[in-house]
Design a protein around this motif. Structure first.
Motif, PDB file in Angstrom:
ATOM      1  N   SER A   1       5.791 -41.852  11.309  1.00  8.53           N
ATOM      2  CA  SER A   1       4.689 -41.485  10.660  1.00  8.53           C
ATOM      3  C   SER A   1       3.859 -40.237  11.417  1.00  8.53           C
ATOM      4  O   SER A   1       4.593 -40.051  12.427  1.00  8.53           O
ATOM      5  CB  SER A   1       3.382 -42.515  10.662  1.00  8.53           C
ATOM      6  N   LEU A   2       3.065 -39.652  10.655  1.00 13.77           N
ATOM      7  CA  LEU A   2       2.590 -38.400  11.397  1.00 13.77           C
ATOM      8  C   LEU A   2       1.998 -38.835  12.834  1.00 13.77           C
ATOM      9  O   LEU A   2       2.233 -38.120  13.803  1.00 13.77           O
ATOM     10  CB  LEU A   2       1.814 -37.864  10.400  1.00 13.77           C
ATOM     11  N   PRO A   3       1.162 -39.762  12.883  1.00 11.36           N
ATOM     12  CA  PRO A   3       0.666 -40.136  14.391  1.00 11.36           C
ATOM     13  C   PRO A   3       1.749 -40.510  15.393  1.00 11.36           C
ATOM     14  O   PRO A   3       1.500 -39.932  16.479  1.00 11.36           O
ATOM     15  CB  PRO A   3      -0.333 -41.274  13.960  1.00 11.36           C
ATOM     16  N   LEU A   4       2.792 -41.173  14.799  1.00 13.24           N
ATOM     17  CA  LEU A   4       3.972 -41.444  15.568  1.00 13.24           C
ATOM     18  C   LEU A   4       4.498 -40.057  16.444  1.00 13.24           C
ATOM     19  O   LEU A   4       4.746 -39.973  17.180  1.00 13.24           O
ATOM     20  CB  LEU A   4       4.788 -42.531  15.230  1.00 13.24           C
TER      21      LEU A   4
ATOM     22  N   LYS B   1       0.359 -37.703  -1.616  1.00 13.27           N
ATOM     23  CA  LYS B   1      -0.359 -37.003  -0.449  1.00 13.27           C
ATOM     24  C   LYS B   1      -0.489 -35.635  -0.851  1.00 13.27           C
ATOM     25  O   LYS B   1       0.417 -35.351  -1.620  1.00 13.27           O
ATOM     26  CB  LYS B   1       0.334 -37.126   1.037  1.00 13.27           C
ATOM     27  N   PRO B   2      -1.613 -35.081  -0.312  1.00 13.99           N
ATOM     28  CA  PRO B   2      -1.836 -33.545  -1.011  1.00 13.99           C
ATOM     29  C   PRO B   2      -0.542 -32.993  -0.270  1.00 13.99           C
ATOM     30  O   PRO B   2      -0.110 -33.049   0.789  1.00 13.99           O
ATOM     31  CB  PRO B   2      -2.985 -33.205  -0.303  1.00 13.99           C
ATOM     32  N   ASN B   3      -0.274 -31.496  -0.808  1.00  9.78           N
ATOM     33  CA  ASN B   3       0.655 -30.656  -0.429  1.00  9.78           C
ATOM     34  C   ASN B   3       0.595 -30.514   1.311  1.00  9.78           C
ATOM     35  O   ASN B   3       1.688 -30.341   1.898  1.00  9.78           O
ATOM     36  CB  ASN B   3       0.896 -29.428  -1.041  1.00  9.78           C
ATOM     37  N   GLU B   4      -0.606 -30.387   1.473  1.00  7.06           N
ATOM     38  CA  GLU B   4      -0.764 -30.066   3.126  1.00  7.06           C
ATOM     39  C   GLU B   4      -0.391 -30.777   4.113  1.00  7.06           C
ATOM     40  O   GLU B   4       0.098 -30.698   5.021  1.00  7.06           O
ATOM     41  CB  GLU B   4      -2.473 -29.748   3.413  1.00  7.06           C
ATOM     42  N   HIS B   5      -0.440 -32.319   3.578  1.00  8.80           N
ATOM     43  CA  HIS B   5       0.059 -33.112   4.401  1.00  8.80           C
ATOM     44  C   HIS B   5       1.533 -33.054   4.498  1.00  8.80           C
ATOM     45  O   HIS B   5       2.175 -33.363   5.568  1.00  8.80           O
ATOM     46  CB  HIS B   5      -0.449 -34.655   3.660  1.00  8.80           C
ATOM     47  N   TYR B   6       2.111 -32.869   3.461  1.00  7.56           N
ATOM     48  CA  TYR B   6       3.772 -32.856   3.250  1.00  7.56           C
ATOM     49  C   TYR B   6       3.897 -31.789   4.276  1.00  7.56           C
ATOM     50  O   TYR B   6       4.897 -31.946   5.021  1.00  7.56           O
ATOM     51  CB  TYR B   6       4.173 -32.763   2.158  1.00  7.56           C
TER      52      TYR B   6
ATOM     53  N   GLU C   1       2.358 -30.607   6.959  1.00  5.27           N
ATOM     54  CA  GLU C   1       2.073 -30.978   8.370  1.00  5.27           C
ATOM     55  C   GLU C   1       3.094 -32.116   8.868  1.00  5.27           C
ATOM     56  O   GLU C   1       3.595 -31.987  10.020  1.00  5.27           O
ATOM     57  CB  GLU C   1       0.807 -31.622   8.376  1.00  5.27           C
ATOM     58  N   PHE C   2       3.650 -33.021   8.086  1.00  4.48           N
ATOM     59  CA  PHE C   2       4.274 -34.110   8.200  1.00  4.48           C
ATOM     60  C   PHE C   2       5.789 -33.503   8.608  1.00  4.48           C
ATOM     61  O   PHE C   2       6.381 -33.897   9.456  1.00  4.48           O
ATOM     62  CB  PHE C   2       4.421 -34.938   7.002  1.00  4.48           C
ATOM     63  N   TRP C   3       6.056 -32.598   7.631  1.00  6.77           N
ATOM     64  CA  TRP C   3       7.578 -31.913   7.565  1.00  6.77           C
ATOM     65  C   TRP C   3       7.684 -31.040   9.047  1.00  6.77           C
ATOM     66  O   TRP C   3       8.492 -30.982   9.760  1.00  6.77           O
ATOM     67  CB  TRP C   3       7.986 -31.047   6.561  1.00  6.77           C
ATOM     68  N   ARG C   4       6.486 -30.272   9.346  1.00  5.86           N
ATOM     69  CA  ARG C   4       6.341 -29.677  10.562  1.00  5.86           C
ATOM     70  C   ARG C   4       6.714 -30.530  11.871  1.00  5.86           C
ATOM     71  O   ARG C   4       7.283 -30.238  12.803  1.00  5.86           O
ATOM     72  CB  ARG C   4       5.169 -28.817  10.469  1.00  5.86           C
ATOM     73  N   ALA C   5       6.067 -31.613  11.622  1.00  3.71           N
ATOM     74  CA  ALA C   5       5.770 -32.602  12.794  1.00  3.71           C
ATOM     75  C   ALA C   5       7.440 -33.207  12.966  1.00  3.71           C
ATOM     76  O   ALA C   5       7.991 -33.374  14.097  1.00  3.71           O
ATOM     77  CB  ALA C   5       5.156 -33.816  12.678  1.00  3.71           C
ATOM     78  N   VAL C   6       8.043 -33.304  11.915  1.00  4.12           N
ATOM     79  CA  VAL C   6       9.619 -34.030  12.077  1.00  4.12           C
ATOM     80  C   VAL C   6      10.556 -32.919  12.668  1.00  4.12           C
ATOM     81  O   VAL C   6      11.069 -33.140  13.634  1.00  4.12           O
ATOM     82  CB  VAL C   6      10.160 -34.284  10.373  1.00  4.12           C
ATOM     83  N   GLN C   7      10.329 -31.755  12.198  1.00  3.07           N
ATOM     84  CA  GLN C   7      11.097 -30.624  12.682  1.00  3.07           C
ATOM     85  C   GLN C   7      10.643 -30.365  14.154  1.00  3.07           C
ATOM     86  O   GLN C   7      11.761 -30.054  15.191  1.00  3.07           O
ATOM     87  CB  GLN C   7      10.725 -29.107  12.086  1.00  3.07           C
ATOM     88  N   GLU C   8       9.586 -30.601  14.491  1.00  2.08           N
ATOM     89  CA  GLU C   8       9.161 -30.457  15.950  1.00  2.08           C
ATOM     90  C   GLU C   8       9.718 -31.382  16.900  1.00  2.08           C
ATOM     91  O   GLU C   8      10.253 -30.939  17.977  1.00  2.08           O
ATOM     92  CB  GLU C   8       7.769 -30.464  16.154  1.00  2.08           C
ATOM     93  N   ILE C   9       9.829 -32.703  16.286  1.00  2.00           N
ATOM     94  CA  ILE C   9      10.603 -33.754  17.234  1.00  2.00           C
ATOM     95  C   ILE C   9      11.936 -33.406  17.403  1.00  2.00           C
ATOM     96  O   ILE C   9      12.466 -33.560  18.275  1.00  2.00           O
ATOM     97  CB  ILE C   9      10.427 -35.080  16.730  1.00  2.00           C
TER      98      ILE C   9
END
Ligand SMILES: CCCCC/C=C\C/C=C\CCC/C=C/C(=O)SCCNC(=O)CCNC(=O)[C@H](O)C(C)(C)COP(=O)(O)OP(=O)(O)OC[C@H]1O[C@@H](n2cnc3c(N)ncnc32)[C@H](O)[C@@H]1OP(=O)(O)O
Length: 259
Positions: free
Chosen positions: A77-80, A122-127, A129-137
């Motif tokens: 998830s985004l928090p994790l 979810k709103p587009n902003e969430h997607y 942010e989420f995808w940025r977090a995936v790529q960051e990991i």
């Protein structure tokens, strides 16, 4: 060595923390709380259900054991992802840390992959942010200067499999009930082009990487630390070469190896 690896993959991965702590003497447990700060716990075996990433640092070896701890399935998830990114940053900056082992505190599950609820309604902003977090990991794990191993102690579909692919080396528990693979393709979710990098590296592991990882695992388990010192000395050149191989540059497409 084969026996050591067999022990690792026969469901004894959770015991690794205990081994690390018993060996070190001056061990500490590092927990990340929801605000991102870390708390040192002086005792071995302490566990808190509210901590999504548990870090057990063995000061003697400089190896951190990271346990994903979001029951029921460690979905990313985004928090994790955010907490994991903070932990990786902290370890990267810790000059005593030399390597990390990524595993799960949830029985029978390494990670169920991306959190499906972060990808719907979810709103587009969430997607974004989420995808940025995936790529960051991906960038943090793959680009880490630390040696890292995924100890896959349970099922690891989709993004869980991709997470494991970010590590330098993977060891999976030998249990017929544990599954791993890119099942999300059945839903039409396609891994992006940069996934090729991970796939390529798994299919073409640098030869010295094996030696390097074997040495690291051996270091964790051997009962006589001096034995490891001898191994390290004997193979010092190979280890140096291994280290240079382990971290291929991310822009490796220009690397000769790809031509
Ligand atoms: C971070 C990666 C970095 C590396 C990146 C590199 C490249 C990345 C490129 C692209 C990434 C995109 C591709 C990835 C996509 C995805 O990951 S999509 C997610 C796909 N995941 C799945 O399909 C997993 C589905 N789950 C299962 O197969 C099983 O749940 C299980 C994990 C095998 C566990 O089985 P079991 O123990 O029987 O547990 P349950 O099935 O009963 O599940 C328990 C509850 O957990 C919920 N759940 C399961 N999976 C997810 C999930 N992915 N997200 C959110 N929630 C999940 C399930 O609904 C149950 O909930 P309830 O108890 O019913 O409330």
């Amino acid at each position: 060595m084969a026996a050591v690896l067999r022990k690792l993959i026969q469901g004894r991965l959770p015991a690794l923390a205990g081994v690390l702590c018993r060996r070190s003497g001056n061990e500490g447990h590092l927990f990340l709380n929801s605000s991102g700060s870390t708390l040192m716990q002086p005792r071995c075996g302490y566990s808190s259900p509210t901590e999504s990433v548990i870090v057990e640092m063995d000061k003697a070896t400089g190896v951190a054991l990271l346990k994903l701890n979001i029951p029921p399935v460690n979905s990313l998830s985004l928090p994790l992802l955010t907490e994991l990114a903070i932990v990786l940053d902290k370890l990267e900056m810790d000059k005593h840390c030399r390597g990390l082992i990524l595993t799960s505190a949830v029985p029978n599950i390494f990670s169920a992959g991306l959190n499906l609820f972060d990808m719907m309604d979810k709103p587009n902003e969430h997607y974004s942010e989420f995808w940025r977090a995936v790529q960051e990991i991906w960038i943090k794990l793959y680009g880490s200067s630390l040696a890292n191993i995924a100890a896959i102690n349970g099922s690891s579909p989709a993004g869980g499999c991709l997470l494991a692919l970010c590590s330098d080396y993977r060891i999976m528990a030998n249990n017929p009930h544990f599954t791993i693979g890119l099942n999300e393709t059945r839903l039409g979710i396609v891994a992006p082009f940069w996934y090729d990098i991970l796939q390529w590296r798994v299919h073409h592991p640098p030869p010295c990487l094996h030696l390097f990882v074997m040495a690291l695992v051996f270091r964790l388990h051997v009962h006589h630390p001096s034995a490891m010192t001898k191994v390290t000395r004997a193979y010092s050149t190979e280890l140096k070469i291994s280290v240079s191989y382990v971290k291929q540059p991310i822009n490796w497409r220009s690397h000769e190896i790809y031509k």
